[in-house]
Scaffold this motif. Structure first.
Motif, mmCIF file in Angstrom:
data_model
loop_
_atom_site.group_PDB
_atom_site.id
_atom_site.type_symbol
_atom_site.label_atom_id
_atom_site.label_comp_id
_atom_site.label_asym_id
_atom_site.label_seq_id
_atom_site.Cartn_x
_atom_site.Cartn_y
_atom_site.Cartn_z
ATOM 1 N N ASP A 134 20.203 -42.228 46.432
ATOM 2 C CA ASP A 134 21.564 -41.716 46.560
ATOM 3 C C ASP A 134 22.495 -42.922 46.559
ATOM 4 O O ASP A 134 22.519 -43.710 47.518
ATOM 5 C CB ASP A 134 21.693 -40.928 47.871
ATOM 6 N N SER B 201 23.202 -34.515 45.763
ATOM 7 C CA SER B 201 23.381 -33.600 44.630
ATOM 8 C C SER B 201 23.576 -32.163 45.075
ATOM 9 O O SER B 201 24.597 -31.546 44.784
ATOM 10 C CB SER B 201 22.172 -33.674 43.695
ATOM 11 N N TRP B 202 22.589 -31.644 45.763
ATOM 12 C CA TRP B 202 22.684 -30.247 46.142
ATOM 13 C C TRP B 202 21.872 -29.982 47.402
ATOM 14 O O TRP B 202 21.013 -30.784 47.782
ATOM 15 C CB TRP B 202 22.217 -29.318 45.006
ATOM 16 N N ASP C 237 25.316 -26.076 48.905
ATOM 17 C CA ASP C 237 26.387 -26.987 48.509
ATOM 18 C C ASP C 237 25.983 -27.752 47.260
ATOM 19 O O ASP C 237 24.797 -27.960 46.987
ATOM 20 C CB ASP C 237 26.757 -27.939 49.643
ATOM 21 N N ARG D 298 27.240 -31.097 44.890
ATOM 22 C CA ARG D 298 28.105 -32.274 44.899
ATOM 23 C C ARG D 298 28.113 -32.912 43.511
ATOM 24 O O ARG D 298 27.053 -33.073 42.889
ATOM 25 C CB ARG D 298 27.589 -33.284 45.925
ATOM 26 N N ASP E 292 33.011 -37.109 43.276
ATOM 27 C CA ASP E 292 33.698 -37.073 44.566
ATOM 28 C C ASP E 292 33.992 -35.652 45.035
ATOM 29 O O ASP E 292 34.717 -35.466 46.012
ATOM 30 C CB ASP E 292 35.020 -37.855 44.472
ATOM 31 N N TRP E 293 33.443 -34.690 44.344
ATOM 32 C CA TRP E 293 33.746 -33.307 44.680
ATOM 33 C C TRP E 293 32.558 -32.629 45.346
ATOM 34 O O TRP E 293 31.407 -32.892 45.011
ATOM 35 C CB TRP E 293 34.128 -32.519 43.424
ATOM 36 N N LEU E 294 32.868 -31.743 46.238
ATOM 37 C CA LEU E 294 31.819 -30.988 46.920
ATOM 38 C C LEU E 294 32.230 -29.511 46.974
ATOM 39 O O LEU E 294 33.336 -29.188 47.420
ATOM 40 C CB LEU E 294 31.624 -31.512 48.347
ATOM 41 N N SER F 167 30.938 -26.025 48.596
ATOM 42 C CA SER F 167 29.964 -25.448 49.530
ATOM 43 C C SER F 167 30.354 -24.016 49.835
ATOM 44 O O SER F 167 31.538 -23.645 49.805
ATOM 45 C CB SER F 167 29.906 -26.269 50.828
ATOM 46 N N TYR G 35 37.336 -32.723 48.267
ATOM 47 C CA TYR G 35 37.424 -33.929 47.462
ATOM 48 C C TYR G 35 37.420 -35.136 48.392
ATOM 49 O O TYR G 35 38.090 -35.152 49.422
ATOM 50 C CB TYR G 35 38.713 -33.918 46.627
ATOM 51 N N ASN G 36 36.659 -36.133 48.016
ATOM 52 C CA ASN G 36 36.580 -37.333 48.833
ATOM 53 C C ASN G 36 36.835 -38.546 47.954
ATOM 54 O O ASN G 36 35.916 -39.100 47.346
ATOM 55 C CB ASN G 36 35.194 -37.434 49.491
ATOM 56 N N LYS H 179 40.611 -30.732 51.208
ATOM 57 C CA LYS H 179 39.653 -29.651 51.433
ATOM 58 C C LYS H 179 40.407 -28.335 51.401
ATOM 59 O O LYS H 179 41.451 -28.187 52.043
ATOM 60 C CB LYS H 179 38.967 -29.839 52.788
#
Lengths: 334, 727
Positions: A81, B117-118, B189, B191, B194-196, B198, B239-240, B247
């Motif tokens: 990661d 990832s997920w 979730d 990912r 930079d986006w997630l 969930s 978004y991070n 969010k």
């Protein structure tokens, strides 16, 4: 009244959003690292980091046992990661580039120079420096409001609660989380041991079910934006809206309840009828002819309480105290 | 220091009433750091099976753990996990009760995913709550009479308090009362960069009964049936970025009550009046919520946060028939058959945190919180069935708006000492309330210092003044001090508001002093002290709550006696005092009370909580532990009736809980352990208000037929044995 004030509020928020968007476009400086954070903190003079060539292997030559090496079995050590510390500069991703520590050769009896960021011990770095390391990656999601939060202002560090080197972090386990919080929140710990309590010590409800310890715009660092919404997460039957509403109930459950525990039944802050007297103090508890008398029937005060005041007290009759949907429920009797 | 405290404090987590899971909590987790040490086996999986023997039944003892009964139960659990670079899985089961098809407290879960990832998870969780094992009522949970009912009805001339006949008690039956929640949840979730994204969905079924009581000519306990289904759905896009985080979350909560109402017939009937109650159960409702959060680092030292939350709560259940008793109230004709209730909630918050110069922090924020009821104010008419007489009342919805502005500045006056000053203004406006507007100004100050080497001290002081305006005692919500003389007399009495104002709306001054201290006592011990004092005064109140203060204080000590032997102890004293003055308004000839014109009451609640725990690990194979918890509560009421010459303590009740646990564990082969624990738990209480002894009116006494669950006291021994195997 509401519409006007709402308009003002939304206007205020809108202006701030526009301002922030402009600022976003104008400034895109690099994310601070542990080293630059520490430099800003004054604990390291070197703003141009020199990391150990062999990464974690350098550190593990000495720190290969016990708690220190436990991090190798955590999510932080997953090199696949690319976001993790071990996919970057390994230990130095968090502890900062520390040539002064790696290359030092102290005389016998003297201590080796500290790493750039130290998370425990006598030479511990400031809370700001330690938290800055974590926030480099963890400033989003539930931690978005960390800066300026009560915990941040009290200089609580992430590692005061989280164990980064342990494979399982005790504060993230329902069965052990409350004990971490209770280290500082002694009042809440004592409350949780009262006769009436949420199943906190039974491991079914934990602090983070209601609170966001990483910061929140809500009072008391609640997860939801207001007290009632937090309680409705589990007590949706109290949400209504009802035909007959009880004014304080709609505002704040903690007017009557102490959610952490109470000597009184049903988490009540005080016993009924006195609790209800906080708002309904006159005539009612003063003993109008029959219904709301508090003293024993036919007797003087010293004879004790009237039966209706015992057991569930006021809610012996007003049992729909959270709200009623019965046309006959104006006094929450039905 | 904090981390070490956490590990030692966890000892006391095992002073609990639950089966194996929490009682043995920490064992598996504690092994993790050590397991990584060189040469020590690493365990990923564990199975456990245990036997639990309980000496006595008690609803209060076992209310949350599903074990309110005496007897033997067989429990088990497992935990398995693995990680292969980014791929991971974890599965667990706790408190599986092999004696019952679905245990009342079980937890089962699975998590699987690829880090970064997920991730997917599924879980099942049960929470049981036992209110009483012997709740006494005349009614079954569907509202019908138990035991065929009293057989006869009993008439009396008195309208509100009818005489109870002796025979009525023979129809009372004992019931087990409690609820159980079964909750299943799936979540996932995804990912990318930079986006997630969930999302989660959960369904909860809650069933059982809740002990309640009602007045139908007299007070009677009954069992309110619980048959709820609640669906919760949540979707989040987050978004991070390096400087910007955001969010957006949509959530839906749909509560469905599968029952609408039950009918309870009064066993005490009067000719010409249909004495039956229509108990309307909690109405089904639904809530939508949209929550947005955004944060932006304007500079390295300045951060802007914007938070927004918009909610809609809807309830449109069919209006159930009005009551069939003297409580009857009805809609005016033409009012709707469903409530059509809608409430909107809005929350916005903006804050800026900045460090304009070295050693200076500033924070400012503004918050708007409002609730607006959007349905019509229905008109309700009261009158006996078949009559048209009666007064009119509006069924209102509550609306409020609350504005809060805050500014806070922190300055490090010494390298070791930081001073923080703050000022908060809160304005609250309520519709239809006794007090239309309250304004609170709060000043805060806090000093945190490590000036004394090894000692961290934090001392604060807050002073708040809340003022009221727009007071109107004729408004619908006026604290329900709505009968008696104040309404017809002048608006004020003794220069203040005659009726007294609800304490949460009344003018108030508040002073708060928190103190926190922690220090290391050598290398092996830490000492902490947490104290807080709060005083509330209500200067404008001649009647109502006039003064409150709360104190909480106590030490916390962790001590490593020797290598392998750790001890932890704490004590907390709490006092809550509240005094109020009341008035009847005028003297009345009252056969049931001697209360005079004015009287006062004061309640004092003292609690002491003490904990002591220790673990001793003399070798890698052996581990021993001891936990003791003591809790004592004392509550007294002091009453003064100047007009009647009575002044003294009206009553005092005590509640005391002692809990002792000892346990030992032996690892007889690597990974395989035998654990034996003994727990003694005792509760004594003489508090008739907390848990209510059954009470029956006697023949010839106008009064109540209160039943209930009886005394909460218990005396329970528990022996637990567990075998676990890790690999």
């Amino acid at each position: 009244m509401f519409a006007r004030r709402l308009l003002k509020a939304l206007l205020c928020v809108g202006v701030l959003m526009v301002a922030s968007t402009v600022a976003m476009a104008a400034d895109d400086s690099a994310t601070p690292t542990a080293t630059t954070l520490a430099a800003a903190d004054g604990s390291s003079p070197d703003a141009f980091p020199v990391y150990a060539e062999k990464g974690a292997a350098t550190c593990l030559k000495c720190h290969d046992t016990g708690a220190a090496a436990g991090i190798l079995r955590t999510a932080h050590a997953v090199k696949g990661d690319s976001r993790t510390p071990f996919a970057q500069h390994a230990c130095e991703s968090c502890h900062g580039a520390s040539p002064q520590h790696v290359d030092s050769h102290p005389a016998k009896g003297e201590k080796r120079a500290s790493p750039t960021v130290v998370f425990k011990g006598d030479r511990i770095s400031s809370a700001e420096a330690r938290n800055g390391v974590c926030l480099t990656c963890h400033e989003s999601g539930v931690r978005m409001n960390w800066k300026g939060s009560q915990h941040s202002n009290s200089e609580v560090a992430c590692t005061d609660c989280h164990s980064l080197h342990a494979e399982k972090d005790v504060v993230r386990d329902k069965r052990t989380q409350p004990q971490t919080c209770f280290n500082c929140h002694a009042e809440q710990r004592a409350d949780s041991y009262q006769l009436s309590h949420h199943p906190i010590r039974e491991g079914k409800v934990v602090c983070s079910d209601c609170h966001n310890p990483h910061g929140s715009p809500a009072p008391k660092m609640l997860k939801e934006v207001r007290v009632t919404d937090t309680c409705y997460n589990c007590h949706a039957d109290k949400r209504g809206p009802f035909l007959w509403e009880h004014q304080p109930v709609r505002e704040d459950c903690t007017y009557c309840h102490n959610p952490h525990g109470s000597i009184n039944a049903r988490l009540l802050k005080d016993k009924m009828p006195w609790l209800c007297s906080d708002c309904h103090g006159n005539n009612n508890m003063g003993g109008d002819a029959t219904t709301h008398s508090v003293t024993a029937a036919g007797g003087a005060w010293a004879n004790g309480f009237y039966s209706r005041v015992q057991d569930r007290s006021c809610t012996n009759c007003h049992f729909q105290i959270h709200g009623s949907n019965n046309p006959s429920g104006s006094a929450f009797l039905r | 220091m904090f981390t070490r405290n956490a590990q030692k404090a966890a000892l006391l987590a095992s002073v609990c009433l639950v089966p194996l899971s929490a009682a043995m909590a920490g064992d598996f987790d504690d092994a993790a750091p050590a397991a990584a040490a060189a040469g020590t086996p690493v365990y990923n999986n564990e199975v456990e099976i245990g036997l639990r023997v309980q000496s006595a039944g008690s609803a209060v003892f076992g209310r949350y753990n599903g074990s309110p009964y005496a007897g033997v139960s067989v429990l088990g659990g497992w935990s398995a996990r693995n990680r292969d670079d980014v791929f991971y899985y974890q599965t667990y089961g706790r408190d599986l009760d092999f004696g019952r098809a679905i245990a009342p407290n079980s937890t089962v879960g699975l998590k699987v995913g690829e880090q970064g990832s997920w991730g997917l998870s599924a879980s099942y969780d049960a929470i049981s709550y036992t209110q009483s094992l012997d709740y006494q009522s005349l009614f079954n949970s569907n509202g019908t009479f138990a035991n065929g009912g009293p057989g006869t009805t009993y008439a009396s001339a008195a309208a509100a308090y009818r005489t109870l006949a002796p025979g009525i008690l023979s129809a009372v039956q004992k019931f087990e009362v409690g609820t159980r929640r079964d909750t299943g949840e799936v979540a996932g979730d995804l990912r990318f960069n930079d986006w997630l994204i969930s999302t989660s969905f959960s369904h909860e079924h809650k069933s059982g009964t809740v002990g309640q009581s009602i007045d139908i000519s007299t007070n009677m306990a009954f069992l309110a049936p619980v048959d709820y289904d609640t669906d919760r759905y949540r979707a989040t896009l987050a978004y991070n970025g390096e400087k910007l985080q955001g969010k957006l979350t949509y959530s839906l909560s749909s509560f469905r009550d599968n029952l609408t109402s039950i009918r309870l017939d009064s066993p005490v009937q009067t000719a010409g009046v249909a004495n039956a109650a229509n108990v309307v159960l909690p109405p089904s409702n639904i809530a939508h919520n949209l929550n947005g959060q955004m944060a932006y680092n304007l500079t390295d030292k300045t951060r802007l946060n914007l938070n927004m939350d918009y909610g809609v709560q809807i309830q449109n259940a069919v209006i159930q028939p009005e009551d069939w008793s003297q409580q009857t109230q009805r809609f005016y004709s033409g009012d709707p058959q469903t409530l059509n209730g809608v409430v909107q909630t809005i929350f916005t918050n903006a804050s800026i945190v900045t460090q304009p110069m070295k050693d200076v922090n500033l924070r400012t924020s503004y918050t708007l919180d409002m609730r607006e009821g959007n349905r019509a104010h229905y008109h309700i008419r009261q009158g006996e069935m078949g009559t048209s007489a009666g007064w009119i009342r509006d069924a209102l919805t509550q609306s409020y708006i609350k504005n809060t502005a805050l500014i806070e500045a922190g300055y490090r006056i010494l390298p070791s000492t930081k001073l923080t000053l703050g000022y908060v203004v809160t304005d609250m406006q309520r519709t239809n309330a006794q007090v239309g507007e309250t304004l609170e100004n709060r000043a805060t100050a806090k000093v945190r210092t490590t000036a004394i080497p090894g000692v961290t001290t934090s001392l604060g002081y807050e002073h708040a003044v809340r003022t009221v305006s727009d007071v109107d005692e004729s408004r619908p919500w006026k604290g329900l001090n709505n009968s008696g003389d104040c309404q017809t007399a002048s608006a004020t009495q003794n220069g203040t508001y005659c009726l007294g104002i609800a304490s949460y709306q009344a003018a108030r001054t508040q002073d708060v002093v928190p103190l926190r201290l922690s220090t290391s006592l050598g290398d092996d011990a830490t000492l902490g002290l947490n104290s807080k004092f709060t005083a509330n005064n209500y200067p404008g109140q001649t009647f109502g709550v006039r003064r409150e203060y709360m104190v909480s204080s106590g030490p916390d000590v962790s001590y490593r006696v020797t290598e392998g032997l750790d001890a932890h102890t704490f004590y907390t004293f709490q006092r809550s005092y509240r005094s109020m003055a009341m008035s009847k308004g005028s003297e009345v000839a009252n056969p049931q009370t001697t209360i005079g014109l004015n009287w006062s009451e004061a309640t004092t609640i003292d609690t002491s909580t003490f904990g002591l725990g220790a673990t001793w690990k003399p070798s890698n194979e052996w581990k021993f532990g001891f936990d003791y918890l003591f809790n004592f509560g004392n509550e007294g009421v002091f009453v003064s009736l100047p007009g009647k010459g009575f002044s003294g303590e009206e009553w005092r009740v005590d509640t005391m809980n002692n809990s002792v646990k000892v346990f030992g564990e032996y690892e007889f082969v690597p990974g395989a352990s035998l654990n034996l624990a003994y727990n003694y738990d005792r509760l004594v209480t003489d508090d008739p208000f907390a848990w209510g002894s059954p009470f029956y009116g006697t023949a010839g006494t106008s009064g109540a037929l209160l039943t209930g669950q009886g005394n909460a006291a218990y005396n329970v021994h528990t022996v637990m044995s567990r075998v676990s195997y890790k690999w």
